[in-house]
Design a protein around this motif. Structure first.
Motif, short mmCIF file in Angstrom:
data_model
loop_
_atom_site.label_atom_id
_atom_site.label_comp_id
_atom_site.label_asym_id
_atom_site.label_seq_id
_atom_site.Cartn_x
_atom_site.Cartn_y
_atom_site.Cartn_z
N ASN A 124 38.90 -46.28 22.40
CA ASN A 124 39.06 -46.95 23.69
C ASN A 124 40.37 -47.73 23.61
N LEU A 125 41.40 -47.23 24.25
CA LEU A 125 42.72 -47.85 24.17
C LEU A 125 42.77 -49.23 24.82
N LEU A 126 41.78 -49.57 25.61
CA LEU A 126 41.74 -50.89 26.21
C LEU A 126 41.14 -51.93 25.27
N ASP A 127 40.60 -51.47 24.15
CA ASP A 127 40.07 -52.36 23.12
C ASP A 127 41.18 -52.59 22.10
N HIS A 128 41.89 -53.70 22.24
CA HIS A 128 43.06 -53.98 21.41
C HIS A 128 42.73 -53.99 19.93
N ALA A 129 41.63 -54.63 19.56
CA ALA A 129 41.26 -54.72 18.14
C ALA A 129 40.96 -53.34 17.56
N ALA A 130 40.20 -52.53 18.30
CA ALA A 130 39.86 -51.19 17.81
C ALA A 130 41.11 -50.31 17.71
N THR A 131 42.00 -50.44 18.69
CA THR A 131 43.23 -49.65 18.67
C THR A 131 44.11 -50.05 17.49
N THR A 132 44.24 -51.35 17.25
CA THR A 132 45.03 -51.83 16.11
C THR A 132 44.43 -51.32 14.80
N GLU A 133 43.12 -51.41 14.67
CA GLU A 133 42.45 -50.94 13.45
C GLU A 133 42.67 -49.44 13.25
N PHE A 134 42.58 -48.67 14.33
CA PHE A 134 42.79 -47.22 14.26
C PHE A 134 44.21 -46.91 13.80
N LEU A 135 45.18 -47.60 14.39
CA LEU A 135 46.59 -47.37 14.04
C LEU A 135 46.87 -47.76 12.59
N MET A 136 46.29 -48.85 12.15
CA MET A 136 46.49 -49.29 10.77
C MET A 136 45.86 -48.30 9.79
N LYS A 137 44.74 -47.73 10.17
CA LYS A 137 44.05 -46.77 9.30
C LYS A 137 44.82 -45.46 9.19
N HIS A 138 45.28 -44.94 10.32
CA HIS A 138 45.91 -43.61 10.34
C HIS A 138 47.42 -43.63 10.20
N ARG A 139 48.05 -44.75 10.52
CA ARG A 139 49.49 -44.93 10.38
C ARG A 139 50.31 -43.73 10.87
N PRO A 140 50.21 -43.41 12.16
CA PRO A 140 50.97 -42.26 12.68
C PRO A 140 52.47 -42.52 12.66
N ASP A 141 53.22 -41.46 12.46
CA ASP A 141 54.68 -41.54 12.53
C ASP A 141 55.15 -41.45 13.97
N VAL A 142 54.38 -40.73 14.78
CA VAL A 142 54.71 -40.52 16.19
C VAL A 142 53.43 -40.70 17.01
N ILE A 143 53.56 -41.38 18.15
CA ILE A 143 52.44 -41.51 19.08
C ILE A 143 52.87 -40.90 20.41
N VAL A 144 52.08 -39.95 20.89
CA VAL A 144 52.32 -39.35 22.19
C VAL A 144 51.16 -39.80 23.09
N HIS A 145 51.47 -40.64 24.06
CA HIS A 145 50.44 -41.25 24.90
C HIS A 145 50.17 -40.37 26.12
#
Length: 116
Positions: free
Chosen positions: A72-93
């Motif tokens: 849920n991209l509107l959940d800032h904490a969950a989104t931050t946790e997801f990004l920190m876990k997966h560490r993408p090089d590129v994000i396509v929104h």
């Protein structure tokens, strides 16, 4: 040895996101592809509505079910946790509220998702 870049596709269950997810998954030796979704977390690639890029159905596998990560991209904490876990090089929104009526009913949240 350099590892393949990790590409995160938000909205990978939607029309644009699914097409991009399907395309990039054809190159597993070049990209690590992660797809996210909110409501549809299991999508089929290569079926009659999404033919293979070559247009040649004879070489395409039958429908391949791909599981996406719930996010849920509107959940800032969950989104931050997801990004920190997966560490993408590129994000396509590609995630967006695509229905005008739903957008108008939830304009603030839709704006956050589509624009911010």
């Amino acid at each position: 040895m350099k590892s393949n870049p990790t590409i995160l596709i938000t909205g990978a269950s939607g029309m644009l996101g699914r097409a991009l997810h399907r395309l990039l998954n054809n190159f597993p030796d070049q990209y690590n592809v992660i797809g996210t979704g909110l409501t549809r977390l299991s999508v089929d690639h290569f079926h009659k509505y999404y033919p293979p890029p070559s247009g040649d159905d004879s070489t395409a596998p039958s429908a391949t079910t791909v599981n996406l990560h719930y996010l849920n991209l509107l959940d800032h904490a969950a989104t931050t946790e997801f990004l920190m876990k997966h560490r993408p090089d590129v994000i396509v929104h590609c995630a967006a509220e695509r229905f005008p009526d739903a957008f108008e009913k939830n304009a603030e949240e839709s704006y956050k998702l589509n624009v911010e």
